[in-house]
Design an enzyme around this catalytic site. Sequence first.
Site, PDB file in Angstrom:
ATOM      1  CB  CYS A 142      -0.985  -0.030   1.165  1.00  0.00           C
ATOM      2  SG  CYS A 142      -2.388   1.107   0.907  1.00  0.00           S
ATOM      3  CG  HIS A 235      -4.128  -2.867   3.079  1.00  0.00           C
ATOM      4  ND1 HIS A 235      -2.966  -2.864   3.815  1.00  0.00           N
ATOM      5  CD2 HIS A 235      -4.423  -1.566   2.838  1.00  0.00           C
ATOM      6  CE1 HIS A 235      -2.568  -1.621   4.036  1.00  0.00           C
ATOM      7  NE2 HIS A 235      -3.430  -0.813   3.445  1.00  0.00           N
ATOM      8  CD  GLU A 237      -1.870  -6.275   4.579  1.00  0.00           C
ATOM      9  OE1 GLU A 237      -1.939  -5.135   5.074  1.00  0.00           O
ATOM     10  OE2 GLU A 237      -1.894  -6.489   3.342  1.00  0.00           O
TER      11      GLU A 237
END
Length: 328
Positions: A142, A235, A237
């Site tokens: 990001c 993102h 994750e």
Amino acid sequence: MPIKVQNHLPAKDILEKENIFVMDEQRAVSQNIRPLHIAILNLMPLKEDTELDLLRVLSNFPIQTEITLMKMESHVSTHTSSVHLNTFYVNFSSVMDEYFDGLIITGAPVEKMPFEEVGYWKELTEVMEWSKTHVFSTFHICWGAQAGLYYHYGIQKVPLEKKLSGIYSHRVLHRKKMLMRGMDDEFYVPQSRYTGLDEEAVKKNKELYVVADSEEAGSYLILACSSRQIFVTGHSEYDRYDLDKEYKRDLAKGINPEVPVNYYPDDNPENTPILSWRSSSNCTYSNWLNFVYQETPYRLEEMRPVSEDSYLRDDHRSERDSTVKSAD
């Protein structure tokens, strides 16, 4: 994957309750193999949440992985206790003479600021410069991806008309690249940002290779230097509730945010968010660790500089272009 962490890291107990194999230091020393050494430069304010997110997605690889948590020495975190930071984190200056198989540079909530006005920018550039000789592959996330593309390649970030927040469909452009191995043609990724990239500059730069993108969110996964530099604009994750926390935090601040798209059933924030990106996220991170495991020299100090793996792309034609044409 057996992730090696410090014995009393709070994330360890949570991960074990989720049936994720976490190895403590005592057990790790009994295994006669060289683990992968992965450093995580955690720039997010809620560092314990980010630790959990990243350890989850790093947990699906069968080789022991030793995690080093790093923080900026030039920045004082106000959202994570000093006890936690002093116990589990190291400063860059204490590891700058070491070598790592991989480095993850996280996002940070500073994207509206010019890069040079970020308080720890100088130290971050030192880390990114160091990574070119002391890390085999660096995974930027990001704002970390925006910072890396700006520092290494001069790619500017651009403000968006409104915050990009929600779960967006992305598509694989180059399946033969290691990080896309086993991915579906289309997959979902959480996005949460106020800025994007200068897409034209990305496409014109022949050192950069866009291997996945989104019609709504733009370039998603960008490779450079034979995958030794990886830039991920979203993102993947994130946990199920991360966007929910951000949305409700912004509401409490009086920002009046829009409801994250494609996230809550019926767009109702009272409903439990749908987790639709976990498998593709796990695949991406496992592919990265597999690449690192196969390509990094056994003796880390023998790794060649990133500059020796630089290459120029002939054009920007993707495998998806040829697939579409052959089907017509």
